[in-house]
Scaffold this active site. Structure first.
Site, PDB file in Angstrom:
ATOM      1  CE  LYS A 116      -3.752  -2.262  -0.165  1.00 59.14           C
ATOM      2  NZ  LYS A 116      -3.101  -3.497  -0.581  1.00 59.14           N
ATOM      3  CD  GLU A 200      -3.848   6.381   3.342  1.00 62.47           C
ATOM      4  OE1 GLU A 200      -3.279   6.084   2.288  1.00 62.47           O
ATOM      5  OE2 GLU A 200      -5.046   6.136   3.555  1.00 62.47           O
ATOM      6  NE  ARG A 293      -8.969  -9.054  -5.377  1.00 63.31           N
ATOM      7  CZ  ARG A 293     -10.094  -8.465  -5.013  1.00 63.31           C
ATOM      8  NH1 ARG A 293     -11.153  -8.488  -5.830  1.00 63.31           N
ATOM      9  NH2 ARG A 293     -10.192  -7.829  -3.861  1.00 63.31           N
TER      10      ARG A 293
END
Length: 445
Positions: A116, A200, A293
């Site tokens: 990430k 974050e 995906r």
């Protein structure tokens, strides 16, 4: 075109892929665990191979057994579905090293987006908006506190290697951060083998909006319409709709442009999804993650575009052009997907069991992608998803009306299920207004 396809998955997504393979004349090969021997996807495939016991590590994540099944059946390609090995870069590389076609993005793209922090930094460099946060892992709780002081509380504590809503917690102050940092780090080490933690900015009121992208065989990346995914429990989606009721033409154009930039930054090929957080008070959106995906919620995009995304995946993997004009993409109507899970509709705790009755709703604009049937068993070994109830209407109000009728007509006896929750949601004023956020379920409970 690919002539034989092994589906390295189970349940509804395996059946979904088999359906398209049959329509295209592609021989479908299922792999299954001992616990799934009597499941519909096993009997519907042209051929099926048992790859191990119920434990996913010994079956659906057993790369050696899956590759052996591909070799013994003469499979030409492998489609991983979602979950299990779908975002495993090593598996993708191994598939191709064994001379098979991988129906998905490159291993390099999976690797780039799997971390990430790395993904966030790549997106920022590509001009995709990212939320204020750390550029490198917070190596200690003291480093996390320093970062949070600069960002401002509350903050989101995230596992850098996480995904699917797992490995995330909110800290409202320093004391909370000390607690949550240790929890998230420990969880990430156990679940992902990587304890790296990202800090974050946390948005108390936020919407979860994502964009479907396709990286075409000719190298272009295109963006289809967005999907709204804000009805969630424990950061995991329950309901999705397309298009998003929060997104107008100007914001949509910005979303799609950012999604294309994200795909181009990693030379993306095949189907993927760029997930974002939308601040409804300002219209700002920020990159959350890229899922490398096919998404669970892909059917609602299929319905509003009139496109079979699995077919496009297979054509891209075969080096072929898509079946639609990429310069004349349009959307029609409104689609909603309800994830029918084997779980308590109040607390959302898993409720496995034998299915004694299974009657799916039918009618115009109603589609059910199911993994189960009467006399099958929902075991505790796998995800609780039993089926996806998908409706398509002329507009949002029409889709909601069809969803109400479909929910009432879906009969499942045996395992606990969340159909009563959907009946409640479809009468909820906040949801009906379209002005809702990721806190809607908690407010209902």
């Amino acid at each position: 075109m690919i002539e034989s396809l092994l589906i390295a998955n189970r349940g509804e997504i395996a059946r979904r892929i088999i359906r398209t393979a049959k329509r295209l004349g592609i021989r479908s090969i299922a792999v299954y665990s001992e616990a799934d021997a009597g499941m519909p996807f096993v009997t519907e495939a042209d051929e099926a191979v048992c790859v191990g016991p119920a434990n996913p590590a010994e079956s659906y994540r057993n790369t050696e057994a899956i590759l052996a099944a591909a070799k013994s059946t003469g499979a030409q390609a492998i489609h991983p579905g979602y979950g299990f090995l779908s975002e495993n870069a090593d598996f993708a590389r191994t598939v191709e090293a064994n001379g098979l076609v991988w129906v998905g993005p490159s291993a390099d793209a999976i690797t780039a987006m799997g971390d990430k922090i790395n993904a966030r930094n790549l997106m920022a460099a590509a001009g995709v908006p990212v939320a204020p946060g750390t550029q490198d892992p917070a190596a200690s709780v003291e480093a996390a506190i320093e970062a949070a002081t600069g960002i401002g509380y509350p903050v989101m504590v995230k596992a850098a290697a996480g995904g699917g809503g797992m490995g995330m917690a909110v800290a409202n102050d320093e004391a909370g951060l000390r607690t949550e940092y240790d929890k998230v780090r420990g969880f990430a080490e156990r679940m992902f083998g990587d304890g790296s933690v990202l800090i974050e900015r946390y948005f108390p009121r936020v919407r979860h909006v994502e964009v479907q992208i396709l990286g075409l065989a000719d190298g272009r990346v295109i963006a289809l319409s967005e999907r709204e995914c804000s009805v969630q429990r424990r950061n995991q989606k329950l309901v999705e709709e397309a298009p998003s009721p929060a997104v107008g033409p100007e914001l949509r154009a910005r979303f799609l442009a950012a999604a294309v930039k994200a795909g181009e930054a990693v030379s993306y090929r095949n189907a993927g999804t760029v997930e974002c957080l939308l601040d409804p008070s300002t219209g700002e959106f920020f990159f959350l993650e890229m899922n490398t995906r096919l998404q669970v919620e892909h059917p609602i995009t299929e319905l509003i575009h009139g496109i079979d995304l699995v077919e496009q995946q297979l054509r891209i993997a075969s080096g072929e052009a898509p079946t639609f004009d990429v310069d004349a993409l349009t959307t029609t109507g409104h689609a909603i997907e309800l994830r029918v899970n084997a779980e308590d509709p109040k607390r959302f705790l898993p409720g496995p069991g034998k299915v004694s009755a299974w009657v799916e709703p039918t009618g115009e604009g109603v589609r059910v992608d199911s993994g189960y049937a009467a006399d099958t068993t929902v075991t505790p070994f796998y995800d609780s998803l039993m089926a996806k109830l998908i409706v398509f209407g002329a507009d949002r109000a029409d889709a909601i009306a069809k969803a109400r009728t479909a929910v009432a007509g879906f009969e499942i006896a045996g395992p606990k299920n969340n159909l009563p929750f959907f009946a409640e949601l479809l009468e909820n004023d906040e949801f009906l207004s379209g002005d809702y956020d990721t806190g809607i379920v908690s407010r209902m409970r």
